[in-house]
Motif scaffolding. Structure first.
Motif, PDB file in Angstrom:
ATOM      1  N   LYS A 181     -22.415   2.673  26.508  1.00 33.75           N
ATOM      2  CA  LYS A 181     -22.719   1.444  27.244  1.00 33.75           C
ATOM      3  C   LYS A 181     -24.205   1.230  27.536  1.00 33.75           C
ATOM      4  O   LYS A 181     -24.680   0.111  27.401  1.00 33.75           O
ATOM      5  N   PRO A 182     -24.988   2.236  27.918  1.00 35.43           N
ATOM      6  CA  PRO A 182     -26.404   1.975  28.237  1.00 35.43           C
ATOM      7  C   PRO A 182     -27.200   1.409  27.062  1.00 35.43           C
ATOM      8  O   PRO A 182     -27.981   0.472  27.237  1.00 35.43           O
ATOM      9  N   VAL A 183     -26.986   1.939  25.873  1.00 35.76           N
ATOM     10  CA  VAL A 183     -27.710   1.453  24.695  1.00 35.76           C
ATOM     11  C   VAL A 183     -27.342  -0.001  24.421  1.00 35.76           C
ATOM     12  O   VAL A 183     -28.199  -0.827  24.100  1.00 35.76           O
ATOM     13  N   ASN A 184     -26.084  -0.326  24.577  1.00 40.36           N
ATOM     14  CA  ASN A 184     -25.635  -1.682  24.291  1.00 40.36           C
ATOM     15  C   ASN A 184     -26.088  -2.662  25.373  1.00 40.36           C
ATOM     16  O   ASN A 184     -26.371  -3.825  25.071  1.00 40.36           O
ATOM     17  N   GLY A 198     -20.580   2.741  18.325  1.00 40.93           N
ATOM     18  CA  GLY A 198     -21.180   2.041  19.460  1.00 40.93           C
ATOM     19  C   GLY A 198     -22.668   2.298  19.565  1.00 40.93           C
ATOM     20  O   GLY A 198     -23.447   1.389  19.875  1.00 40.93           O
ATOM     21  N   LEU A 199     -23.080   3.532  19.275  1.00 41.03           N
ATOM     22  CA  LEU A 199     -24.498   3.867  19.293  1.00 41.03           C
ATOM     23  C   LEU A 199     -25.249   3.089  18.214  1.00 41.03           C
ATOM     24  O   LEU A 199     -26.311   2.519  18.466  1.00 41.03           O
ATOM     25  N   TRP A 200     -24.690   3.045  17.004  1.00 43.21           N
ATOM     26  CA  TRP A 200     -25.344   2.323  15.919  1.00 43.21           C
ATOM     27  C   TRP A 200     -25.391   0.826  16.184  1.00 43.21           C
ATOM     28  O   TRP A 200     -26.383   0.167  15.845  1.00 43.21           O
ATOM     29  N   LEU A 201     -24.343   0.257  16.759  1.00 44.67           N
ATOM     30  CA  LEU A 201     -24.373  -1.171  17.104  1.00 44.67           C
ATOM     31  C   LEU A 201     -25.490  -1.453  18.099  1.00 44.67           C
ATOM     32  O   LEU A 201     -26.212  -2.444  17.974  1.00 44.67           O
ATOM     33  N   GLY A 202     -25.644  -0.581  19.078  1.00 47.86           N
ATOM     34  CA  GLY A 202     -26.704  -0.754  20.065  1.00 47.86           C
ATOM     35  C   GLY A 202     -28.087  -0.619  19.468  1.00 47.86           C
ATOM     36  O   GLY A 202     -28.989  -1.411  19.751  1.00 47.86           O
ATOM     37  N   ILE A 203     -28.269   0.378  18.606  1.00 46.47           N
ATOM     38  CA  ILE A 203     -29.583   0.598  17.984  1.00 46.47           C
ATOM     39  C   ILE A 203     -29.941  -0.566  17.063  1.00 46.47           C
ATOM     40  O   ILE A 203     -31.072  -1.063  17.086  1.00 46.47           O
ATOM     41  N   VAL A 211     -27.433  -9.901  21.038  1.00 47.62           N
ATOM     42  CA  VAL A 211     -26.492 -10.014  22.167  1.00 47.62           C
ATOM     43  C   VAL A 211     -25.060  -9.788  21.688  1.00 47.62           C
ATOM     44  O   VAL A 211     -24.287  -9.061  22.325  1.00 47.62           O
ATOM     45  N   VAL A 212     -24.697 -10.375  20.573  1.00 47.05           N
ATOM     46  CA  VAL A 212     -23.332 -10.213  20.047  1.00 47.05           C
ATOM     47  C   VAL A 212     -23.060  -8.753  19.688  1.00 47.05           C
ATOM     48  O   VAL A 212     -21.994  -8.212  20.019  1.00 47.05           O
ATOM     49  N   LEU A 213     -24.013  -8.093  19.019  1.00 41.61           N
ATOM     50  CA  LEU A 213     -23.825  -6.682  18.698  1.00 41.61           C
ATOM     51  C   LEU A 213     -23.707  -5.836  19.963  1.00 41.61           C
ATOM     52  O   LEU A 213     -22.913  -4.896  20.021  1.00 41.61           O
ATOM     53  N   GLY A 214     -24.492  -6.159  20.984  1.00 45.57           N
ATOM     54  CA  GLY A 214     -24.403  -5.434  22.246  1.00 45.57           C
ATOM     55  C   GLY A 214     -23.058  -5.611  22.927  1.00 45.57           C
ATOM     56  O   GLY A 214     -22.484  -4.658  23.461  1.00 45.57           O
ATOM     57  N   VAL A 215     -22.546  -6.832  22.895  1.00 44.17           N
ATOM     58  CA  VAL A 215     -21.240  -7.097  23.521  1.00 44.17           C
ATOM     59  C   VAL A 215     -20.133  -6.358  22.769  1.00 44.17           C
ATOM     60  O   VAL A 215     -19.236  -5.766  23.383  1.00 44.17           O
ATOM     61  N   ILE A 216     -20.183  -6.384  21.440  1.00 50.36           N
ATOM     62  CA  ILE A 216     -19.186  -5.640  20.664  1.00 50.36           C
ATOM     63  C   ILE A 216     -19.307  -4.145  20.948  1.00 50.36           C
ATOM     64  O   ILE A 216     -18.314  -3.440  21.096  1.00 50.36           O
ATOM     65  N   GLY A 217     -20.538  -3.661  21.046  1.00 50.37           N
ATOM     66  CA  GLY A 217     -20.760  -2.243  21.320  1.00 50.37           C
ATOM     67  C   GLY A 217     -20.321  -1.796  22.697  1.00 50.37           C
ATOM     68  O   GLY A 217     -20.128  -0.611  22.934  1.00 50.37           O
ATOM     69  N   LEU A 218     -20.152  -2.739  23.627  1.00 51.42           N
ATOM     70  CA  LEU A 218     -19.680  -2.368  24.970  1.00 51.42           C
ATOM     71  C   LEU A 218     -18.252  -1.835  24.965  1.00 51.42           C
ATOM     72  O   LEU A 218     -17.807  -1.262  25.946  1.00 51.42           O
ATOM     73  N   MET A 219     -17.536  -2.032  23.844  1.00 54.29           N
ATOM     74  CA  MET A 219     -16.185  -1.486  23.737  1.00 54.29           C
ATOM     75  C   MET A 219     -16.198   0.003  23.398  1.00 54.29           C
ATOM     76  O   MET A 219     -15.148   0.604  23.230  1.00 54.29           O
ATOM     77  N   SER A 220     -17.383   0.594  23.283  1.00 52.81           N
ATOM     78  CA  SER A 220     -17.513   2.018  22.994  1.00 52.81           C
ATOM     79  C   SER A 220     -18.027   2.746  24.235  1.00 52.81           C
ATOM     80  O   SER A 220     -18.437   2.111  25.206  1.00 52.81           O
ATOM     81  N   PRO A 221     -18.046   4.054  24.208  1.00 54.09           N
ATOM     82  CA  PRO A 221     -18.587   4.805  25.352  1.00 54.09           C
ATOM     83  C   PRO A 221     -20.107   4.701  25.504  1.00 54.09           C
ATOM     84  O   PRO A 221     -20.645   5.097  26.522  1.00 54.09           O
TER      85      PRO A 221
END
Length: 73
Positions: free
Chosen positions: A54-57, A15-20, A42-52
């Motif tokens: 959340k702020p980075v995403n 999730g951190l890597w998706l956000g970064i 935006v798509v990577l951020g939305v997918i990353g929201l499924m991880s803990p």
């Protein structure tokens, strides 16, 4: 798998890597291909929201949406 949220389906590291990556692509989108880079961020951020992570995403989603709006206008 140690996770802060029991309902998360993606690990914290992923999730951190998706956000970064989303943030980096959004920043690149300010200079090159804003519509595509904004959509991908935006798509990577939305997918990353499924991880803990959340702020980075959320930051990835917000910056990606700004780039997308700039690209459309």
């Amino acid at each position: 798998m140690a996770s802060r949220e029991p309902n998360s389906t993606i690990s914290a590291t992923a999730g951190l890597w998706l956000g970064i990556i989303g943030i980096i692509l959004a920043i690149i989108g300010f200079f090159w291909q804003p519509i595509w880079m904004g959509i991908i961020a935006v798509v990577l951020g939305v997918i990353g929201l499924m991880s803990p992570q959340k702020p980075v995403n959320w930051i990835s989603i917000i910056i990606g949406a700004i780039v997308l709006l700039i690209g459309i206008l």
